[in-house]
Motif scaffolding. Structure first.
Motif: not given
Length: 337
Positions: A292-299
């Motif tokens: 998940s690119d979204f999860v990567y961008s946050k964490f």
């Protein structure tokens, strides 16, 4: 379950594409790969790289292709055979421990075909000891004893189970009460039996069913309610056909260690939770994990529930339930080797 579908004709390839689309929507199917023609080239690879092979071809081609590869009911993959018109789905190899019989029923339902199953316990409406092991994710220490126990079950003999009185075996008792196939069993209790084992015996024959560690990985939005997390977990284990008492551990990322919903879930179910160190999650690699690119961008990590479950289940563990979302909650389930 990781599945390979191999076809040899154009009509078979069309059926394979349609079947893949349906299987990919199933959370218990981790991945589905397609192969076409080149049977001699592909089968030696498919046999060892996948949990199941679905062969859309004439049975003669299939049998000649897999005959030199067959080794043991413990290690051989499930093999299904489907005709080009999709009229019949035949459980061909590893019906019980490999899961071919259940997969045959699933696939036949998806494509509107007739399932063909020939194992003795199934056709006589009896519950095989290897079916119990497969359904409850238990290993068998003496596979050579399976035939003896299943013969005794077919003849209506009583099979004895000995379990540890200090362990919650609700999942076993519930399974045996719910299952529609016939088996005559009795229960004994002994503290000499390990808490993660079930001793099965008949006459002088014995085998041990041992729990493989099942870990439910959890991801969730901040301050997600316990009830919603629990609801997602229940839906997931219902898909797998197991109960809460069969789950050995919960897992999530270190960043979730203060999430009250996860902590309450652990407390309510009496199941320990592991919060995996962020550095371990960053270094973890698996082709089965959805990124998940979204999860990567946050964490700075590509996922929470799948890698947390796999790491906690241990080396060489595998997913049996891929990341599935339930209203702000993600669940994945892994099992030890």
């Amino acid at each position: 379950m990781k599945i390979a579908i191999i076809s040899v004709s154009d009509k078979g390839q069309e059926l394979a594409l349609s079947l893949k689309e349906k299987l990919d929507a199933d959370s218990t199917i981790i991945k589905t790969d397609l192969y076409h023609k080149n049977v001699k080239k592909y089968f030696p690879v498919l046999f060892y790289e996948y949990d199941a092979v679905i062969a859309i071809m004439a049975s003669g081609i299939l049998i000649r292709s897999i005959a030199p590869l067959i080794e043991s009911k413990v290690s051989d993959p499930a093999v299904l055979n489907i005709d080009d018109n999709g009229n019949f789905v035949i459980s061909t190899l590893s019906g019980h421990l490999g899961g071919a019989n259940k997969l045959t029923q699933k696939v036949a339902g998806l494509i509107g075909a007739t399932p063909v199953i020939t194992t003795s316990t199934d056709v006589n409406n009896k519950l095989g000891i290897d079916v119990i092991a497969k359904d409850l994710y238990l290993s068998i220490d003496k596979p050579e004893e399976i035939l003896f126990f299943n013969k005794a079950i077919l003849e209506g003999e009583e099979i004895s189970f000995t379990i540890n009185p200090n362990k919650n075996f609700e999942y076993l008792l519930g399974y045996l009460n719910k299952v529609t196939l016939e088996i005559d069993v009795s229960f004994d209790y002994s503290s000499e039996v390990s808490e993660d084992e079930i001793l099965v015996h008949f006459d002088d024959h014995r085998l041990v069913l041992k729990e493989r560690k099942i870990v439910a990985g959890i991801g969730c939005r901040r301050e997600k309610e316990y009830e919603k997390i629990h609801e997602g977990l229940i839906k997931s284990i219902n898909d797998l056909g197991i109960s809460e008492s069969r789950i050995n551990m919960l897992a999530s990322a270190e960043i979730k260690k203060d999430e009250q919903g996860i902590l309450k879930l652990s407390e309510k179910l009496g199941i320990p939770v592991s919060f995996v160190d962020m550095d371990r999650l960053k270094l973890f690699e698996s082709t089965d994990v959805a990124k998940s690119d979204f999860v990567y961008s946050k964490f700075g990590i590509y996922g929470v529930c799948e890698p947390s479950a796999l790491i906690t289940a241990g080396f060489d563990s595998e997913l049996i339930y891929k990341k599935t979302s339930y209203d702000g909650v993600t669940i994945a389930i892994a099992i030890s080797k």
